[in-house]
Design an enzyme around this catalytic site. Structure first.
Site, PDB file in Angstrom:
ATOM      1  N   SER A   1      -4.416  -1.320   0.496  1.00 13.29           N
ATOM      2  CA  SER A   1      -3.295  -2.124   1.002  1.00 13.29           C
ATOM      3  C   SER A   1      -3.768  -3.543   1.251  1.00 13.29           C
ATOM      4  CB  SER A   1      -2.784  -1.530   2.312  1.00 13.29           C
ATOM      5  OG  SER A   1      -1.996  -2.484   3.002  1.00 13.29           O
TER       6      SER A   1
ATOM      7  N   GLY B   1       0.827  -1.199   0.000  1.00 15.61           N
ATOM      8  CA  GLY B   1       0.000   0.000   0.000  1.00 15.61           C
ATOM      9  C   GLY B   1       0.865   1.253   0.000  1.00 15.61           C
TER      10      GLY B   1
ATOM     11  N   ASN C   1      11.042  -0.027  -9.217  1.00 15.05           N
ATOM     12  CA  ASN C   1      10.466  -1.361  -9.384  1.00 15.05           C
ATOM     13  C   ASN C   1       9.631  -1.656  -8.152  1.00 15.05           C
ATOM     14  OD1 ASN C   1       9.725  -3.964  -9.607  1.00 15.05           O
ATOM     15  ND2 ASN C   1      11.776  -4.822  -9.796  1.00 15.05           N
TER      16      ASN C   1
ATOM     17  N   ASP D   1      -7.416   1.592   4.490  1.00 20.33           N
ATOM     18  CA  ASP D   1      -8.114   1.022   5.649  1.00 20.33           C
ATOM     19  C   ASP D   1      -9.615   0.967   5.423  1.00 20.33           C
ATOM     20  OD1 ASP D   1      -5.630   0.983   6.821  1.00 20.33           O
ATOM     21  OD2 ASP D   1      -5.918   2.843   7.934  1.00 20.33           O
TER      22      ASP D   1
ATOM     23  N   HIS E   1      -5.077  -5.877   7.006  1.00 17.60           N
ATOM     24  CA  HIS E   1      -6.138  -5.182   6.259  1.00 17.60           C
ATOM     25  C   HIS E   1      -7.303  -6.114   5.892  1.00 17.60           C
ATOM     26  CE1 HIS E   1      -3.977  -1.276   5.685  1.00 17.60           C
ATOM     27  NE2 HIS E   1      -3.095  -2.040   6.301  1.00 17.60           N
TER      28      HIS E   1
HETATM   29  C1  PLP Z   1      -4.007   4.419   5.878  1.00 22.33           C
HETATM   30  C2  PLP Z   1      -2.828   3.604   5.438  1.00 22.33           C
HETATM   31  N1  PLP Z   1      -2.183   3.952   4.321  1.00 22.33           N
HETATM   32  C3  PLP Z   1      -1.124   3.252   3.875  1.00 22.33           C
HETATM   33  C4  PLP Z   1      -0.664   2.141   4.544  1.00 22.33           C
HETATM   34  C5  PLP Z   1       0.514   1.383   4.017  1.00 22.33           C
HETATM   35  O1  PLP Z   1       0.170   0.110   3.550  1.00 22.33           O
HETATM   36  P1  PLP Z   1       1.255  -1.063   3.482  1.00 22.33           P
HETATM   37  O2  PLP Z   1       1.444  -1.561   4.879  1.00 22.33           O
HETATM   38  O3  PLP Z   1       0.640  -2.087   2.593  1.00 22.33           O
HETATM   39  O4  PLP Z   1       2.498  -0.488   2.940  1.00 22.33           O
HETATM   40  C6  PLP Z   1      -1.288   1.761   5.718  1.00 22.33           C
HETATM   41  C7  PLP Z   1      -0.750   0.622   6.472  1.00 22.33           C
HETATM   42  O5  PLP Z   1      -1.126  -0.309   6.884  1.00 22.33           O
HETATM   43  C8  PLP Z   1      -2.405   2.501   6.186  1.00 22.33           C
HETATM   44  O6  PLP Z   1      -3.061   2.138   7.288  1.00 22.33           O
END
Ligand code: PLP
Length: 446
Positions: free
Chosen positions: A214, A84, A294, A193, A219
């Site tokens: 994400s 994410g 990448n 989220d 999640h």
């Molecule tokens: C609101 C939000 N944005 C972005 C992310 C980043 O996602 P990831 O953990 O997949 O990098 C998160 C993380 O969990 C998040 O809660």
């Protein structure tokens, strides 16, 4: 070989079933996790099958996921990424491309709440854009739209807005979208989220010029690690895919993933592609349109994601049901908390059950969180709280003066907010144990 593959997959099924049947949970002894993957045998079998096929990198599974998941969100196009955070990075980076319709320039300003997950705001800074921080509102912790409007009235150089819906609950999207239209802003929607949530019947993750998800294990659905960017613009999709794939100009991957050696998407693989060497015939696969990264996922992740996608309705309804249960548990103690409710017109698929302790409560966050954690019930802070209070960001705090004056709610969130899980893994037994433990804590408070 097919027979052997089936034997292997059958054995995986037997192994996972036996393992899951043997799993036990005892109150006080075993943890009540706040979240985690909900897999049956299908995710494991899909992963093993993909691994044994020998095709590891982004390919047909990835492309299928992009098509299916875009459809699920009600968007035309999508790009699968390895997280994410990568999705957020690509989403912001794409706005700097010379090909992006509303191209942003170095120094352009983006409104964002000061309480966040760090990688919602990091790409703004990493892309030489300037975050305009606004405070959040209670009890939702969503960005305060009065502050957003105030900032827009004062500063005509603001070009965009980027925020995450807090734990699945959106702000007043009607008001937000009218501000976006009025001030002609780029809207970058972090729905990481908020999968499965709606506002006025429309899915969150479908409002932004680009929107991200994400697939980290905490999640709504997971593929281990993974992320997604959705958009309605084919052109924006190509920019995103290029930045994800080293900056590559070739878009065969988007049309016909795999080892494309003939029958290419553009039909002109060897051509005069290079502006800097006009007469040279060059392979389009090695022509670079953007200064890229990448950030591709593996096809194994996509194969697991396709299985999870089938489960989303049951995963989502468990989150809604468990949130309602926890709401009822804490209802008798409402005087001590700012307790979120769904925003008007919203139907959140809650990532978690959020609580902010009121300043006059006769206990601290440490008191209650420590009590729950000692009883082996996992809790989490609402991510960064005020991000400007953190070591990596504190150098940006000075320009805001007294943070208690400028961001009073963010300061309270930093010291007083926490959340409990809502995911499907919270069985009736575990929820009953949480209820008992919470009631016991409040007996000691009286
Ligand atoms: C609101 C939000 N944005 C972005 C992310 C980043 O996602 P990831 O953990 O997949 O990098 C998160 C993380 O969990 C998040 O809660």
């Amino acid at each position: 070989m097919d027979k052997k593959l089936n034997e292997i997959l059958n054995l995986v099924e037997v192994y996972i079933q036996e393992k899951q049947n043997k799993e036990t949970w005892e109150p006080e002894k075993d943890w009540v996790s706040y979240s985690g993957p909900i897999f049956d045998t299908n995710e494991y079998k899909a992963a093993v099958k993909q691994l044994l096929s020998g095709w590891l990198i982004f390919g047909q599974q990835g492309r299928k996921f992009e098509i299916d998941f875009s459809k699920y969100l009600g968007k035309l196009h999508g790009v699968l990424t390895n997280s994410g955070s990568s999705a957020n990075l690509l989403m912001v980076t794409a706005t700097k491309s010379r090909k992006f319709a509303k191209q942003l320039k170095d120094g352009d300003k983006i409104i964002t709440p000061v309480v966040c997950f760090p990688t919602t705001i990091n790409p703004i800074i990493q892309n030489n854009l300037v975050p305009v921080f606004v405070d959040v509102e209670l009890p939702s912790l969503n960005l305060d739209l009065d502050k957003v409007e105030e900032a827009l009235k004062q500063d005509s150089s603001i070009r965009g807005i980027m925020f995450a819906h807090v734990l699945g609950n959106p702000p007043d999207m009607e008001r937000l979208m009218s501000l976006i239209e009025k001030y002609d802003l780029v809207f970058l929607e972090d729905a990481c989220d908020a999968l499965g949530s709606y506002y006025d019947g429309k899915k969150l993750g479908s409002f932004g010029d680009m929107s991200t998800c994400s697939f980290f294990p905490a999640h709504h659905m997971t593929m281990g690690e993974g992320g997604f960017i959705a958009t309605n613009s084919q052109k924006t999709r190509s920019i995103l895919a290029s930045f994800r794939d080293w900056g590559r100009a070739c878009y065969c991957n988007s049309m016909k993933p795999g080892n494309v050696t003939s029958g290419t998407a553009c039909g002109m693989r060897f051509n005069k592609w290079l502006p800097g060497l006009k007469d040279a015939v060059y392979d389009h696969r090695y022509v670079f349109d953007e200064i890229g990264y990448n950030l591709k996922p593996l096809d194994i992740q996509a194969a697991m994601g396709l299985e999870q996608l089938k489960k989303l309705p049951e995963l989502d309804s468990a989150r809604r049901k468990n949130w309602e249960y926890l709401r009822a548990v804490f209802e008798p103690y409402e005087e001590y908390f700012h307790m979120p409710i769904a925003t008007e017109k919203a139907d959140p698929c809650w990532f978690a059950f959020l609580l902010t302790i009121k300043e006059n409560a006769p206990f601290t966050r440490f008191d209650i969180v420590n009590y729950l954690e000692e009883a082996k019930i996992q809790t989490r802070s609402y991510f960064s709280g005020n991000i400007l209070a953190h070591p990596g960001y504190f150098h940006m705090a000075q320009e805001h003066g007294d943070m208690n004056m400028k961001f009073p709610n963010a300061q309270l969130v930093t010291t007083n907010s926490f959340f409990l899980g809502t995911y499907k893994g919270l069985t009736d037994e575990k929820l009953g144990y949480i209820e008992k433990t919470v009631n016991k804590f409040f007996e000691s408070v009286k």
